[in-house]
Design an enzyme around this catalytic site. Structure first.
Site, short mmCIF file in Angstrom:
data_model
loop_
_atom_site.label_atom_id
_atom_site.label_comp_id
_atom_site.label_asym_id
_atom_site.label_seq_id
_atom_site.Cartn_x
_atom_site.Cartn_y
_atom_site.Cartn_z
N ASP A 241 -7.14 -3.63 -5.55
CA ASP A 241 -6.71 -2.35 -4.98
C ASP A 241 -5.29 -1.98 -5.44
OD1 ASP A 241 -8.28 -4.17 -3.44
OD2 ASP A 241 -8.23 -2.86 -1.70
N ASP B 182 0.79 -1.23 0.00
CA ASP B 182 0.00 0.00 0.00
C ASP B 182 0.82 1.28 0.00
OD1 ASP B 182 -2.70 -0.94 -0.10
OD2 ASP B 182 -2.44 -1.72 1.93
N1 GLY Z 1 -7.25 -1.17 0.10
C1 GLY Z 1 -8.13 -1.61 1.10
C2 GLY Z 1 -9.53 -1.20 0.91
O1 GLY Z 1 -9.93 -0.72 -0.12
O2 GLY Z 1 -10.28 -1.33 1.85
#
Ligand code: GLY
Length: 405
Positions: free
Chosen positions: A182, A117
């Site tokens: 994501d 992330d």
């Molecule tokens: N990237 C984690 C979410 O969208 O909750």
């Protein structure tokens, strides 16, 4: 019906009916939302400044208190990002030292390699600082972060591994190399790192990841799975599942939003028409979906069983609107901007936008983190605010005849 309404460009009518007011010129909508954001973010930053600490608000707890997160949390970049948007949207220098301070608190994230992330985290904070305030000194942070993210590239599978599979709740799923949709959002940082450094490694990894994801994450109806698990040695797909959606075969709302935004952004950097086609296909899945409510703010999962009593997810809507503003610049003959305006009208209405001083001083109400984890259900989320503010900025720039990129 929804598509027809959008096609007819009746967003102002819908906005008026959401707010119960007569329609106002769009400049008023933008200005009024900026003023509202200034009010909320001023309260939020005053609390932090009075604490004498650098705090990072993500959402609210069950008792209504603000939940602050550590810098290695995947959401740590969004609050600094929101302050960068305040600076950009207002032009008021009072926001600059705050945006810098909250951003620079994330400095060590550039060495973080245990999850994917960092693209969200450093993209929202340092990259916006570089873009909005010409912070040349942020360039090495962006490049080092891309280097750290690159350690998660699995060449045999052609993907950046999203999560480690040997600890936490992920360890109970039997995954080897889980990749979540994501992850498309983290590619922006990779593309930027190549642009800033002249090293094409990051660009090439981003393209490979986008191509592999396009091949393996999408169903025939152009909706996407949340998680695809790969064998990192052979590249074989081991399973297609969900983590935050209703079911493996359902369509988790935020996942579709990440896909729309991700492929639109990939087109920005590559100009490869296959990414534009993919973004259009995701758009068509979302906006032809009979389960999408009239106000265009989706339920947390398109296939959640108890509609209309399922929670909505404002974060998905905000991300979708922001992506559509960009997509509208590549395909101006489509009505993507009108659709984005309609979403923003819904989010800016009292149905989703909080009264100043409430909602933990976040802008939007009614988002969902993860229902399967029983976490963050019908709450504010800092990334819903982030994409809403980005949407306001993009809308303002487009209506002023400015290029977005
Ligand atoms: N990237 C984690 C979410 O969208 O909750």
């Amino acid at each position: 019906m929804k598509t027809i309404l959008t096609t007819l460009g009746v967003s102002l009518f819908v906005l008026a009916s959401c707010t119960g007011q007569k329609s106002k010129p769009e400049t008023d909508f933008i200005q009024e939302n900026i003023e509202n954001a200034v009010a909320q973010e001023t309260i939020q930053t005053d609390i932090i400044e009075k604490s004498g600490r650098i705090l990072n608000p993500r959402t609210i707890n069950a008792d209504g208190s603000i939940l602050y997160v550590a810098i290695d949390d995947w959401c740590s970049g969004f609050f600094p990002g929101n302050i960068w948007y305040m600076y950009k949207l207002t032009g008021d220098d009072k926001w600059l030292p705050l945006a810098q301070k909250y951003t620079e608190a994330l400095d060590s994230v550039k060495y973080l390699t245990w999850h994917h992330d960092v693209g969200f985290m450093i993209g929202s904070s340092y990259l916006n600082g570089y873009r909005f305030a010409n912070k040349e000194e942020y360039k090495p942070v962006i490049i080092q972060t891309a280097k750290s993210l690159s350690t998660r590239f699995r060449p045999a599978a052609g993907v950046l591994q999203s999560w480690d599979a040997d600890k936490g709740w992920q360890a109970r799923r039997g995954w080897k190399c889980p990749v979540i949709i994501d992850n498309m959002m983290n590619l922006e940082l990779m593309f930027e790192a190549s642009r800033l450094s002249g090293d094409s490694t990051y660009y090439n990894i981003a393209v490979k990841h986008a191509d592999t994801t396009m091949k393996n994450h999408f169903r025939d109806n152009n909706s996407c799975y949340h998680v695809v698990d790969y064998d990192p040695e052979t590249g074989e797909v081991r399973s297609r599942q969900t983590a935050q959606g209703y079911a493996d075969e359902s369509s988790w709302a935020r996942g579709q939003a990440w896909a729309l935004y991700g492929y639109t952004m990939c087109y920005r950097y590559t100009r490869d028409p296959k990414y534009l086609d993919m973004a259009v296909k995701v758009h068509d899945f979302i906006f032809n979906n009979p389960n999408l409510p009239e106000d265009l703010v989706p339920y947390w999962d398109y296939d959640a069983p108890n509609k209309p009593d399922e929670p909505r997810d404002a974060s998905s809507a905000a991300c979708t609107a922001s992506a559509l503003y960009e997509l509208s610049t590549y395909l101006p003959d489509k009505n993507y901007k009108a659709t984005a305006d309609k979403i923003m009208g819904s989010l800016g209405s009292p149905a989703y936008r909080a009264e100043v001083g409430t909602n933990g001083n976040f802008i939007l109400m009614h988002s969902v983190g993860s229902i399967p984890h029983n976490a963050e259900i019908d709450v504010p989320l800092n990334y819903a605010d982030y994409y809403f503010l980005e949407g306001i900025m993009r809308k303002r720039d487009l209506e002023a005849g400015k290029k977005l990129f």
